[in-house]
Design an enzyme around this catalytic site. Structure first.
Site, short mmCIF file in Angstrom:
data_model
loop_
_atom_site.label_atom_id
_atom_site.label_comp_id
_atom_site.label_asym_id
_atom_site.label_seq_id
_atom_site.Cartn_x
_atom_site.Cartn_y
_atom_site.Cartn_z
N ARG A 120 -10.03 -6.69 2.19
CA ARG A 120 -10.97 -7.32 3.09
C ARG A 120 -11.83 -8.42 2.23
O ARG A 120 -11.85 -9.51 3.00
CB ARG A 120 -11.93 -6.46 3.84
CG ARG A 120 -11.35 -5.55 4.87
CD ARG A 120 -12.18 -4.71 5.63
NE ARG A 120 -11.74 -4.26 6.83
CZ ARG A 120 -12.31 -3.44 7.54
NH1 ARG A 120 -13.30 -2.60 7.09
NH2 ARG A 120 -11.96 -2.96 8.89
N LYS A 172 -11.10 8.25 14.11
CA LYS A 172 -12.12 7.99 15.30
C LYS A 172 -11.68 8.06 16.42
O LYS A 172 -11.11 7.53 17.30
CB LYS A 172 -12.56 6.47 14.97
CG LYS A 172 -13.09 6.07 13.68
CD LYS A 172 -13.69 4.70 13.69
CE LYS A 172 -14.14 4.34 12.41
NZ LYS A 172 -13.79 2.79 12.11
N GLY A 230 -10.71 -1.26 15.43
CA GLY A 230 -11.26 -1.37 16.66
C GLY A 230 -11.15 -2.64 17.10
O GLY A 230 -10.79 -2.93 18.49
P1 ADP Z 1 -8.64 2.86 10.75
O1 ADP Z 1 -9.86 2.75 9.80
O2 ADP Z 1 -7.19 2.50 10.15
O3 ADP Z 1 -8.87 2.25 12.11
P2 ADP Z 1 -9.69 5.60 11.09
O4 ADP Z 1 -10.94 5.21 10.50
O5 ADP Z 1 -9.78 5.86 12.80
O6 ADP Z 1 -8.40 4.54 10.80
O7 ADP Z 1 -9.17 7.06 10.45
C1 ADP Z 1 -8.82 6.77 9.01
C2 ADP Z 1 -9.00 8.27 8.63
O8 ADP Z 1 -8.32 9.23 9.34
C3 ADP Z 1 -8.41 8.52 7.30
O9 ADP Z 1 -9.38 8.72 6.29
C4 ADP Z 1 -7.60 10.00 7.40
O10 ADP Z 1 -7.99 10.95 6.30
C5 ADP Z 1 -8.23 10.39 8.62
N1 ADP Z 1 -7.20 11.38 9.22
C6 ADP Z 1 -6.14 11.32 9.75
N2 ADP Z 1 -5.34 12.53 10.12
C7 ADP Z 1 -6.59 13.33 10.14
C8 ADP Z 1 -6.44 14.66 10.59
N3 ADP Z 1 -5.52 15.33 11.29
N4 ADP Z 1 -7.75 15.23 10.41
C9 ADP Z 1 -8.80 14.50 9.92
N5 ADP Z 1 -8.65 13.56 9.72
C10 ADP Z 1 -7.56 12.88 9.72
MG MG Z 2 -11.54 3.46 9.63
#
Ligand code: ADP
Ligand code: MG
Length: 405
Positions: A37, A202, A384
């Protein structure tokens, strides 16, 4: 698309320009683990310094609670930005206080400063319009013009994203323009088959977008934390996994709607279950139907999609013409649970068409797993924001820059 561009701000020589970047990088023990970023912020800052502007960079980092909190300081990001710009970057220890004022006043034409974390100020994310406006007024007092370039936050009605744009001559930076260029291709007649892959943690944020995406896509692949709400909606038990029980009915509605629309929602058929949440946890692959048959029974926690699911997802992705992926398939930060995310990332690199990765952690994941940015059609800095854009929503931070959805 009528985004105001930097050129619309006129001659910037000697002007102080406040630039809302997204320097919200992942950190571990005070070190930046993925500087994507910060790198993405460089072109706009360079464009402004080349034009002779004095540049004050503002950003948030993490989720401090409206007051200073050293673990969320932007100092390390400012240092890294200086390395990437190949120039001295000064750093203010507050955002709108005496340090910010004197740091910005000391800038000469073509110089750059970073101000401390916006979210050390409660006004940044305040619910009350008046509190956000008051903070935006303070920010506006520092500069002559405003450039918005934090694509990751344009879906947020926050002081530095929304209110500030109305107080100064304002325009979108190059990163926002580049992001919108690609996302536009995903919304205006995307080439079919079109697959969207969703995962991450999330869950409730992302479940909401599914309803809007269904009419647009051919296939939706579900992994990461949100898979458990889908498995529960199908009547499976999911042990101690991430589960949003209050969303189960909503998910059932999505499954019915998908069937009506002829859209395929694919849910994991096997899962990697761990004894607990930890890098060295014991783990086993189990079928999604018998989740609690592992030695850890109802205490087991699902931390990745299983190998059969990973293979199936990879096949769907490879045979798509357009793919958008947001959210890791598992807890990729732990090597034992990275395989699903790696398989999906690998498949995206093999797409004959447009492949887009969106989301801070998803982008960090592909880099941590050793992939190069150039192997993907586009890596978006916003998770998001890009999802809400794909939903066809009007994003407040774009609307104030002249964008019409
Ligand atoms: P992004 O930033 O790409 O939008 P998120 O912030 O929603 O993604 O989620 C990222 C996190 O989700 C990672 O840190 C990962 O460890 C976690 N994650 C993925 N699968 C699981 C799971 N089954 N249980 C808990 N956490 C998870
Ligand atoms: Mg994230």
């Amino acid at each position: 698309m009528a985004l105001r561009t930097i050129e619309s701000l006129g001659d910037l020589k000697g002007k102080t320009v406040i630039v809302r970047c997204d320097l919200n990088v992942p950190m571990k023990d005070g070190e930046i683990t993925d500087d994507g970023r910060i790198r993405a912020s460089v072109p706009t800052i360079n464009a402004l310094t080349d034009a002779g502007a004095r540049v004050a960079v503002i950003s948030h980092l993490g989720r401090p609670k409206g007051a200073p909190d050293a673990q969320f300081s932007l100092a390390a990001a400012a240092t890294r930005l200086g390395e990437l710009l190949g120039a001295d970057v000064s750093f203010a220890e507050d955002t709108v206080g005496p340090s910010a004022t004197s740091t910005v006043e000391a800038l000469r034409d073509g110089q750059v400063a970073v101000l401390e974390n916006l979210r050390f100020n409660a006004g940044e994310t305040a619910k009350e319009d008046s509190a956000r406006s008051a903070f935006a007024q303070q920010l506006a007092g520092l500069a002559d013009a405003y450039v918005s370039d934090g694509f990751g936050v344009v879906h947020r009605k926050q002081a530095s994203v929304y209110e500030l744009a109305g107080l100064l001559p304002s325009a979108a930076g190059l990163l926002i323009a580049a992001e919108l260029d690609v996302l536009d291709r995903l919304t205006e007649r995307p080439e079919k088959p079109y697959t969207v892959v969703l995962g991450g943690s999330k869950v409730s944020d992302k479940l909401g977008v599914i309803g809007h995406l269904l009419p647009r896509v051919d296939t939706l692949l579900i992994g990461g934390g949100m898979m458990f709400t889908f498995l529960a909606a199908q009547g499976h038990r999911v042990g101690a996994s991430l589960l949003e029980t209050d969303q189960i009915e909503t998910v059932r509605g999505y499954l019915a709607e998908a069937e009506r629309l002829g859209v395929s929602i694919e849910i994991p058929t096997d899962v990697v279950v761990a004894s607990r949440f930890g890098a060295d946890a014991e783990h086993a692959v189990t079928s999604a139907e018998s989740f609690e048959s592992t030695p850890w029974r109802e205490h087991g926690i699902g931390l990745d999609i299983g190998p059969d699911t990973a293979r199936r997802f990879a096949e769907v992705i490879r045979s798509s013409a357009t793919v958008f992926w947001n959210g890791p398939m598992g807890v990729f930060e732990f090597p034992a649970f990275e395989a699903g995310t790696r398989a999906v990332a690998q498949a995206l690199t093999e797409v004959d068409g447009l492949s887009v990765v969106g989301g801070g952690d998803s982008a960090a994941a592909v880099r941590a797993l050793g992939f190069e940015d150039g192997q993907f059609g586009h890596i978006s800095t916003g998770g998001g924001a890009s999802l809400e854009f794909l939903e066809g929503k009007c994003l407040p931070g774009l609307e104030v820059l002249g964008w019409e959805a």
